[in-house]
Design a protein around this motif. Structure first.
Motif, PDB file in Angstrom:
ATOM      1  N   LEU A  15      54.913  -7.469 101.965  1.00 24.56           N
ATOM      2  CA  LEU A  15      54.823  -6.417 100.953  1.00 24.56           C
ATOM      3  C   LEU A  15      55.916  -5.398 101.238  1.00 24.56           C
ATOM      4  N   THR A  16      56.937  -5.409 100.400  1.00 25.16           N
ATOM      5  CA  THR A  16      58.144  -4.631 100.647  1.00 25.16           C
ATOM      6  C   THR A  16      58.222  -3.412  99.735  1.00 25.16           C
ATOM      7  N   SER A  17      59.066  -2.480 100.140  1.00 28.56           N
ATOM      8  CA  SER A  17      59.430  -1.359  99.275  1.00 28.56           C
ATOM      9  C   SER A  17      60.605  -1.799  98.398  1.00 28.56           C
ATOM     10  N   SER A  18      61.681  -2.210  99.039  1.00 26.08           N
ATOM     11  CA  SER A  18      62.826  -2.823  98.362  1.00 26.08           C
ATOM     12  C   SER A  18      63.501  -3.763  99.355  1.00 26.08           C
ATOM     13  N   PRO A  19      63.444  -5.072  99.140  1.00 26.76           N
ATOM     14  CA  PRO A  19      63.994  -6.013 100.116  1.00 26.76           C
ATOM     15  C   PRO A  19      65.512  -6.188 100.028  1.00 26.76           C
ATOM     16  N   THR A  20      66.148  -5.544  99.049  1.00 30.35           N
ATOM     17  CA  THR A  20      67.588  -5.742  98.852  1.00 30.35           C
ATOM     18  C   THR A  20      68.366  -4.434  98.940  1.00 30.35           C
ATOM     19  N   GLY A  21      67.820  -3.465  99.685  1.00 29.01           N
ATOM     20  CA  GLY A  21      68.544  -2.222  99.899  1.00 29.01           C
ATOM     21  C   GLY A  21      67.899  -1.045  99.198  1.00 29.01           C
ATOM     22  N   PRO A  22      68.222   0.182  99.649  1.00 25.49           N
ATOM     23  CA  PRO A  22      67.602   1.381  99.087  1.00 25.49           C
ATOM     24  C   PRO A  22      67.981   1.597  97.625  1.00 25.49           C
ATOM     25  N   LEU A  23      66.981   1.931  96.826  1.00 25.19           N
ATOM     26  CA  LEU A  23      67.226   2.127  95.395  1.00 25.19           C
ATOM     27  C   LEU A  23      68.047   3.373  95.111  1.00 25.19           C
ATOM     28  N   GLY A 183      43.737  -8.070  95.441  1.00 21.69           N
ATOM     29  CA  GLY A 183      42.851  -8.326  96.569  1.00 21.69           C
ATOM     30  C   GLY A 183      43.516  -9.025  97.739  1.00 21.69           C
ATOM     31  N   LEU A 184      44.845  -8.885  97.869  1.00 20.96           N
ATOM     32  CA  LEU A 184      45.561  -9.502  98.984  1.00 20.96           C
ATOM     33  C   LEU A 184      45.504  -8.653 100.244  1.00 20.96           C
ATOM     34  N   THR A 185      45.226  -7.356 100.092  1.00 20.72           N
ATOM     35  CA  THR A 185      45.163  -6.445 101.218  1.00 20.72           C
ATOM     36  C   THR A 185      44.261  -5.269 100.875  1.00 20.72           C
ATOM     37  N   ARG A 186      43.702  -4.641 101.911  1.00 18.86           N
ATOM     38  CA  ARG A 186      42.939  -3.413 101.709  1.00 18.86           C
ATOM     39  C   ARG A 186      43.855  -2.197 101.722  1.00 18.86           C
ATOM     40  N   ARG A 187      45.125  -2.405 102.043  1.00 19.12           N
ATOM     41  CA  ARG A 187      46.061  -1.288 102.186  1.00 19.12           C
ATOM     42  C   ARG A 187      46.621  -0.869 100.827  1.00 19.12           C
ATOM     43  N   ASN A 188      46.719   0.432 100.628  1.00 20.93           N
ATOM     44  CA  ASN A 188      47.391   0.975  99.448  1.00 20.93           C
ATOM     45  C   ASN A 188      48.801   1.387  99.828  1.00 20.93           C
ATOM     46  N   ILE A 189      49.783   0.693  99.280  1.00 15.31           N
ATOM     47  CA  ILE A 189      51.186   0.922  99.629  1.00 15.31           C
ATOM     48  C   ILE A 189      51.848   1.831  98.596  1.00 15.31           C
ATOM     49  N   LEU A 190      52.639   2.778  99.094  1.00 10.48           N
ATOM     50  CA  LEU A 190      53.492   3.610  98.251  1.00 10.48           C
ATOM     51  C   LEU A 190      54.939   3.399  98.704  1.00 10.48           C
ATOM     52  N   PRO A 191      55.819   2.916  97.825  1.00  9.81           N
ATOM     53  CA  PRO A 191      57.192   2.572  98.213  1.00  9.81           C
ATOM     54  C   PRO A 191      58.199   3.704  97.984  1.00  9.81           C
ATOM     55  N   HIS A 192      59.415   3.466  98.466  1.00  9.46           N
ATOM     56  CA  HIS A 192      60.599   4.304  98.192  1.00  9.46           C
ATOM     57  C   HIS A 192      60.427   5.754  98.664  1.00  9.46           C
ATOM     58  N   TYR A 193      59.761   5.939  99.797  1.00  7.27           N
ATOM     59  CA  TYR A 193      59.426   7.308 100.220  1.00  7.27           C
ATOM     60  C   TYR A 193      60.655   8.171 100.412  1.00  7.27           C
ATOM     61  N   VAL A 221      49.569   3.773 102.846  1.00  6.88           N
ATOM     62  CA  VAL A 221      50.665   3.367 103.729  1.00  6.88           C
ATOM     63  C   VAL A 221      51.961   3.578 102.948  1.00  6.88           C
ATOM     64  N   VAL A 222      52.798   4.475 103.446  1.00  8.73           N
ATOM     65  CA  VAL A 222      53.985   4.915 102.718  1.00  8.73           C
ATOM     66  C   VAL A 222      55.229   4.312 103.373  1.00  8.73           C
ATOM     67  N   LEU A 223      55.977   3.537 102.596  1.00  8.28           N
ATOM     68  CA  LEU A 223      57.127   2.801 103.122  1.00  8.28           C
ATOM     69  C   LEU A 223      58.437   3.383 102.610  1.00  8.28           C
ATOM     70  N   CYS A 224      59.415   3.463 103.501  1.00  5.32           N
ATOM     71  CA  CYS A 224      60.796   3.716 103.083  1.00  5.32           C
ATOM     72  C   CYS A 224      61.447   2.384 102.730  1.00  5.32           C
ATOM     73  N   ASP A 225      62.482   2.414 101.915  1.00  9.76           N
ATOM     74  CA  ASP A 225      63.195   1.180 101.583  1.00  9.76           C
ATOM     75  C   ASP A 225      63.772   0.574 102.855  1.00  9.76           C
ATOM     76  N   TYR A 250      54.776   5.795 107.034  1.00 11.85           N
ATOM     77  CA  TYR A 250      53.877   6.920 107.271  1.00 11.85           C
ATOM     78  C   TYR A 250      52.494   6.593 106.719  1.00 11.85           C
ATOM     79  N   VAL A 251      51.519   7.348 107.187  1.00 13.02           N
ATOM     80  CA  VAL A 251      50.160   7.250 106.655  1.00 13.02           C
ATOM     81  C   VAL A 251      49.792   8.597 106.043  1.00 13.02           C
ATOM     82  N   ILE A 252      49.260   8.545 104.824  1.00 13.98           N
ATOM     83  CA  ILE A 252      48.706   9.745 104.193  1.00 13.98           C
ATOM     84  C   ILE A 252      47.206   9.541 104.082  1.00 13.98           C
ATOM     85  N   ARG A 253      46.466  10.490 104.648  1.00 15.45           N
ATOM     86  CA  ARG A 253      45.008  10.402 104.643  1.00 15.45           C
ATOM     87  C   ARG A 253      44.436  11.816 104.587  1.00 15.45           C
ATOM     88  N   ASP A 254      43.516  12.039 103.665  1.00 17.26           N
ATOM     89  CA  ASP A 254      42.822  13.325 103.550  1.00 17.26           C
ATOM     90  C   ASP A 254      43.786  14.509 103.495  1.00 17.26           C
TER      91      ASP A 254
END
Length: 269
Positions: A15-23, A183-193, A221-225, A250-254
């Motif tokens: 599960l990627t943010s951007s697999p071909t370089g930063p947007l 339903g592939l993961t319980r994680r909520n991903i946010l990309p391009h941080y 779960v917050v991902l950078c490219d 990074y993780v954002i929680r509460d």
């Protein structure tokens, strides 16, 4: 169907943010981003002559789908990935499960592929398409490789957090910020941080005023490219055998943000 030398049948999910370089164009990348070993780890589980399927985010935007699929086909070939085909699943799809309205694919057709790409785009638009074609149910039991790209990674969650993105979404009281995912993961991903963390939307700060308040009782779960989450399980929908984050995340929680992982590091979840 799936087998690699010395590897039991299973599903490998990237599960990627951007697999071909930063947007945001902050650094130049030719081909697949070499940061954090993504291509190397993908090569380890890649099958020769893989049959690939790109699953759309905007199933009626054929020009965008054609451009994206062509780009990934040539990029993956350039990086030495052996492929037999890269088909497209949008409203034009023709297979044994064809439906002229929704472009349905049968479970048998879906499971005949070795690699599934979940395209990037507008999260709610893609989620509605996935719902319309029953993708969550048809993915159950899949063994092979699944690669999420941006929105595709977000929609891989069991329950998707739909972060407002387009003008008007943050102030629209009818805009639903949660919905059923693949339903592939319980994680909520946010990309391009690195690109969007200081953005404003509808007069509000995207993270401090919109996303942080939404994180109470949840974890993002917050991902950078260049970073990605890797999961392995016996089949799609099964509990993960392993979950690892590679690269800056990074993780954002509460309402709080904390470092999860660093560039060129691996962190188990």
């Amino acid at each position: 169907m799936w087998s690699t030398q010395g590897q039991k049948d299973m599903v490998h999910i990237f599960l990627t943010s951007s697999p071909t370089g930063p947007l945001d164009g902050s650094r130049r990348v030719d081909g697949i981003d070499k940061w954090n070993g993504f291509a190397d780890r993908l090569h380890e589980v890649w099958k020769a002559d893989s049959r690939c399927l790109m699953i759309a985010a905007a199933p009626d935007n054929y020009a965008m789908m054609d451009e994206m699929t062509g780009f990934f086909w040539h990029t993956w070939l350039q990086e030495g990935f052996s492929m037999q085909c890269m088909d497209k699943l949008d409203y034009r799809y023709h297979g044994s499960g064809w439906d002229s309205v929704h472009g349905h694919i049968s479970r048998e057709d879906l499971h005949s592929y070795d690699v599934l790409f979940l395209a990037g785009g507008h999260v709610p638009t893609q989620r509605h398409f996935f719902e319309a074609i029953g993708l969550r149910e048809k993915l159950q039991g899949f063994q092979g490789i699944i690669i999420g790209i941006s929105a595709g990674s977000m929609n891989s969650a069991d329950m998707v957090y739909i972060q407002p993105e387009e003008p008007g979404e943050a102030v629209d009281k009818g805009f639903c910020r949660w919905g059923r995912g693949l339903g592939l993961t319980r994680r909520n991903i946010l990309p391009h941080y690195q690109m969007v963390k200081d953005n404003y939307l509808d007069g509000m700060r995207l993270y401090e005023d919109i996303t942080m308040p939404d994180s109470y009782g949840h974890e993002f779960v917050v991902l950078c490219d260049g970073s990605y989450l890797r999961l392995e399980a016996e089949w799609a929908g099964a509990p993960p055998i392993s979950e690892e984050v590679y690269g800056e995340a990074y993780v954002i929680r509460d309402g709080n943000v904390s470092e999860l992982c660093r560039h060129e590091k691996m962190c188990a979840l």
